[in-house]
Every structure is written in structure tokens, then in C-alpha cells.
Design an enzyme around this catalytic site. Structure first.
Site, PDB file in Angstrom:
ATOM      1  N   ASP A  11       0.850  -1.176   0.000  1.00 37.89           N
ATOM      2  CA  ASP A  11       0.000   0.000   0.000  1.00 37.89           C
ATOM      3  C   ASP A  11       0.897   1.239   0.000  1.00 37.89           C
ATOM      4  O   ASP A  11       2.062   1.158   0.400  1.00 37.89           O
ATOM      5  CB  ASP A  11      -0.882  -0.055   1.254  1.00 37.89           C
ATOM      6  CG  ASP A  11      -1.804   1.131   1.378  1.00 37.89           C
ATOM      7  OD1 ASP A  11      -2.397   1.544   0.362  1.00 37.89           O
ATOM      8  OD2 ASP A  11      -1.937   1.662   2.499  1.00 37.89           O
ATOM      9  N   ASP A  13      -0.150   4.998   1.071  1.00 40.61           N
ATOM     10  CA  ASP A  13      -0.360   5.869   2.230  1.00 40.61           C
ATOM     11  C   ASP A  13      -0.421   5.046   3.513  1.00 40.61           C
ATOM     12  O   ASP A  13      -1.283   4.186   3.669  1.00 40.61           O
ATOM     13  CB  ASP A  13      -1.644   6.682   2.046  1.00 40.61           C
ATOM     14  CG  ASP A  13      -1.591   7.549   0.792  1.00 40.61           C
ATOM     15  OD1 ASP A  13      -0.558   8.200   0.579  1.00 40.61           O
ATOM     16  OD2 ASP A  13      -2.573   7.555   0.030  1.00 40.61           O
TER      17      ASP A  13
END
Length: 174
Positions: A11, A13
Site C-alpha cells: 500500500d 499511504d
């Protein structure tokens, strides 16, 4: 299809950078402590580095696709400068949850697309994220190893490993 490669699906953020909510400008982008070490470790072990990220700020009008592309270019340039390599692939969903698209995590389609394009063996790979939707995307795609970055352990029946920091994740990835 031959699936000989292994991958670290990650991922953006909350994993690559500190999550400040809808980060779209390089001035707001700060690398997460330990991310360079994690990426270097996994690259040394032969993992493909594949970004899997929800970016609903695009369709919500918080920032443009061009903003996202420019920040992604900055991310790649920064990794190349710091580590001598960058991410092998970037896969993103621009849709808000209410759009009910086929690509937004926790749906597995971005991971499956990346796996197909890079000939990835999901049983030899890892998904790392900081949200339940990241972990569920990994599980839904049949990624064998799922690592959740959290300061607040979740009670869950799922088979993901909860880590307090990125350094702890390094210890799990062999």
C-alpha cells in the site's frame, strides 16, 4: 502461465509514506520510517515491488490524475536516488467506495492484474498495508502472507500478521 516471481505488494499511504489524508503534493509527502530498509531487504531477496493503492481523492475531486502521476514520478525518482531502484509496478484505483467499482481494495483485481503482468506466484508473496482493506485484498487474491502495520492490534479470525513497525515486517520476509 508461468508464475515464478515473488512480490511484495504494498500500500502507499501509511506504508511508503506517512498518511496525512489525500496526499497529492510532494510537499506533503514524507517517507515512512524504515521504508527504505524494507524495500532494499525485499529487493535483495528477489521480490518484485508492486504498489497497490486506493486513490479515491482523484474521483472525489481532491486532486487530479495529473497530481497523482506527478507525485508517483517524484516517489519513483526519490527511490531511484536513495536506493538505486524503484518500484516495479504501480496499480491504483481512483474510485470512491460508493462507486462500487471492481478495482478498489478490498477487491483483489489490482493484485491479480499485477500478478498476471509480472508472473507472480501469490503463495510466495507478501501483501503489506495499514488497513483492513489492504489485508482483505491480499486474502481475496490468495496472497499467502499478509502483514498489517498497526499500533492497535485487531482481533480478527484472519491469518494476517500484525506488526508495530516496518522493521518488524523485515523480520517476517525471507
Amino acid at each position: 502461465m508461468i508464475t515464478t516471481n515473488k512480490a511484495l505488494f504494498l500500500d502507499r499511504d501509511g506504508i511508503i509514506n506517512i498518511d496525512r489524508g489525500y496526499v497529492s503534493q510532494k510537499e506533503d509527502f514524507e517517507f515512512q520510517k524504515g521504508i527504505f530498509e524494507l524495500l532494499k531487504h525485499t529487493k535483495t531477496l528477489g521480490y518484485k515491488l508492486l504498489l497497490i493503492t486506493n486513490q479515491s481523492g482523484i474521483n472525489r475531486g481532491y486532486y487530479t490524475l495529473k497530481d497523482f502521476e506527478q507525485l508517483t514520478e517524484y516517489l519513483q525518482e526519490s527511490l531511484l536516488k536513495e536506493l538505486g531502484f524503484n518500484l516495479d509496478g504501480i496499480y491504483f484505483c481512483r474510485h470512491a467506495p460508493e462507486e462500487n467499482c471492481a478495482c478498489r481494495k478490498p477487491k483483489p483485481s489490482l493484485i491479480l492484474q499485477a500478478a498476471k503482468e509480472h508472473q507472480i506466484c501469490l503463495e510466495r508473496s507478501f501483501m503489506i498495508g495499514d488497513k483492513e482493506s489492504d489485508m482483505l485484498a491480499g486474502l481475496n487474491a490468495k496472497v499467502k502472507n499478509n502483514l498489517l502495520l498497526t499500533q492497535n492490534p485487531l482481533k480478527t479470525p484472519h491469518s494476517w500478521i500484525q506488526c508495530k513497525n516496518l522493521k518488524e515486517m523485515i523480520d517476517w520476509i525471507k
